[in-house]
Scaffold this motif. Sequence first.
Motif, PDB file in Angstrom:
ATOM      1  N   UNK A  96      50.515   1.231 -22.044  1.00 54.45           N
ATOM      2  CA  UNK A  96      51.458   2.214 -21.641  1.00 54.45           C
ATOM      3  C   UNK A  96      52.217   2.726 -22.937  1.00 54.45           C
ATOM      4  N   UNK A  97      52.417   1.902 -23.789  1.00 53.65           N
ATOM      5  CA  UNK A  97      53.686   2.276 -24.993  1.00 53.65           C
ATOM      6  C   UNK A  97      52.938   1.758 -26.343  1.00 53.65           C
ATOM      7  N   UNK A  98      51.736   1.474 -26.682  1.00 58.11           N
ATOM      8  CA  UNK A  98      51.290   0.950 -27.750  1.00 58.11           C
ATOM      9  C   UNK A  98      49.709   1.554 -28.071  1.00 58.11           C
ATOM     10  N   UNK A  99      49.454   2.143 -29.185  1.00 58.17           N
ATOM     11  CA  UNK A  99      48.036   2.434 -29.534  1.00 58.17           C
ATOM     12  C   UNK A  99      47.684   1.519 -30.522  1.00 58.17           C
ATOM     13  N   UNK A 100      46.103   1.480 -30.546  1.00 56.77           N
ATOM     14  CA  UNK A 100      45.688   0.591 -31.275  1.00 56.77           C
ATOM     15  C   UNK A 100      44.414   1.340 -32.106  1.00 56.77           C
ATOM     16  N   UNK A 101      44.432   1.115 -33.211  1.00 56.90           N
ATOM     17  CA  UNK A 101      43.191   1.509 -34.173  1.00 56.90           C
ATOM     18  C   UNK A 101      42.787   0.230 -35.092  1.00 56.90           C
ATOM     19  N   UNK A 102      41.635  -0.294 -34.637  1.00 62.50           N
ATOM     20  CA  UNK A 102      41.161  -1.705 -35.167  1.00 62.50           C
ATOM     21  C   UNK A 102      39.939  -1.267 -36.287  1.00 62.50           C
ATOM     22  N   UNK A 103      39.800  -2.404 -37.231  1.00 59.33           N
ATOM     23  CA  UNK A 103      38.934  -2.180 -38.235  1.00 59.33           C
ATOM     24  C   UNK A 103      37.583  -2.043 -37.731  1.00 59.33           C
ATOM     25  N   UNK A 104      37.380  -3.044 -36.908  1.00 53.63           N
ATOM     26  CA  UNK A 104      36.010  -2.986 -36.228  1.00 53.63           C
ATOM     27  C   UNK A 104      35.581  -1.900 -35.112  1.00 53.63           C
ATOM     28  N   UNK A 105      34.577  -1.209 -35.443  1.00 52.60           N
ATOM     29  CA  UNK A 105      34.154  -0.135 -34.441  1.00 52.60           C
ATOM     30  C   UNK A 105      33.714  -0.721 -33.103  1.00 52.60           C
ATOM     31  N   UNK A 106      33.459  -2.198 -33.127  1.00 49.84           N
ATOM     32  CA  UNK A 106      33.067  -2.611 -31.790  1.00 49.84           C
ATOM     33  C   UNK A 106      34.288  -3.150 -31.164  1.00 49.84           C
ATOM     34  N   UNK A 107      35.539  -3.288 -31.671  1.00 55.28           N
ATOM     35  CA  UNK A 107      36.516  -3.429 -30.919  1.00 55.28           C
ATOM     36  C   UNK A 107      37.325  -2.062 -30.571  1.00 55.28           C
ATOM     37  N   UNK A 108      36.935  -0.727 -31.432  1.00 51.66           N
ATOM     38  CA  UNK A 108      37.626   0.278 -30.816  1.00 51.66           C
ATOM     39  C   UNK A 108      37.130   0.893 -29.881  1.00 51.66           C
ATOM     40  N   UNK A 109      35.489   0.970 -29.559  1.00 52.93           N
ATOM     41  CA  UNK A 109      34.975   1.940 -28.530  1.00 52.93           C
ATOM     42  C   UNK A 109      34.179   0.963 -27.672  1.00 52.93           C
ATOM     43  N   UNK A 110      34.331   1.429 -26.373  1.00 51.51           N
ATOM     44  CA  UNK A 110      33.337   0.596 -25.462  1.00 51.51           C
ATOM     45  C   UNK A 110      32.055   1.375 -25.353  1.00 51.51           C
ATOM     46  N   UNK A 111      30.749   0.813 -25.817  1.00 48.26           N
ATOM     47  CA  UNK A 111      29.695   1.606 -25.798  1.00 48.26           C
ATOM     48  C   UNK A 111      29.018   2.034 -24.686  1.00 48.26           C
ATOM     49  N   UNK A 112      29.399   1.566 -23.736  1.00 43.66           N
ATOM     50  CA  UNK A 112      28.760   1.795 -22.320  1.00 43.66           C
ATOM     51  C   UNK A 112      29.385   3.235 -21.853  1.00 43.66           C
ATOM     52  N   UNK A 113      30.481   3.625 -22.363  1.00 48.40           N
ATOM     53  CA  UNK A 113      31.329   4.707 -22.054  1.00 48.40           C
ATOM     54  C   UNK A 113      30.889   6.159 -22.897  1.00 48.40           C
ATOM     55  N   UNK A 114      31.058   7.100 -22.324  1.00 44.55           N
ATOM     56  CA  UNK A 114      31.105   8.267 -23.287  1.00 44.55           C
ATOM     57  C   UNK A 114      32.194   8.500 -24.117  1.00 44.55           C
TER      58      UNK A 114
END
Length: 236
Positions: free
Chosen positions: A95-113
């Motif tokens: 709820x109170x923290x946002x993350x931007x990781x180095x790895x694309x695999x960690x950033x986005x869920x491939x099964x979601x749009x």
Amino acid sequence: MNTVTEVRSAALSLESVSRHYGRRGGGRGTTALDTVSCAVPAGSFTAVVGPSGSGKSTFLQCAAGLDRPTSGTVRIGGTDLGPLSEAALTRLRRDRVGFVFQSHALNLVPSLSIEENVVLPLVLAGADPAGAGVLARGRELLTRVGLAGRGKDGPSTLSGGQQQRVAVARALVTEPDVIFADEPTASLDPESAALVMALLRDAVRVDGRTVVMVTHDPVAASWADTVLTMDGGRLR
């Protein structure tokens, strides 16, 4: 660290935070963080730099509540993370923290749009993914990061730089106290890196968010208001 007032009003503060690994059974172990103290003002952009093994990644993990320090106190928006249960800590990060990781695999869920990835923190918090407000928020942020009209596509259709821009959009979706970015430009070409950094800079300038970024890149660090240097687990 200057005063108690500064600590309590900071978006993020660490007080004498240490993190030790591998000291069971009398072994020597490793000290990744050594009594680190700092206060990050709300609405500021701070870069943490240092050589490999300096402790900057452990700094981010402890500051963001992804790892618990061996000793010391970490506060986000005045909330002491130490007494929180794992469930409460998970809710705070959501709820109170946002993350931007180095790895694309960690950033986005491939099964979601792409759009579903952006609004995922809202859905995890209980919002209706098909609700008008959620959909509007997702479209608003995709437009902001230059990806209007791509919401129904999958992450695999995007370049690395575009995926990082989606990650920034998702980090903004809950209007968090702090956005933590871990080497967000490490695998990007200079043009894509500049676009990502401009979005993080605008999160501070336009929205008043607080950004804390770990990076080895001096060009990325130059976008920050304040640069903290780590060496040997300490801030220099």
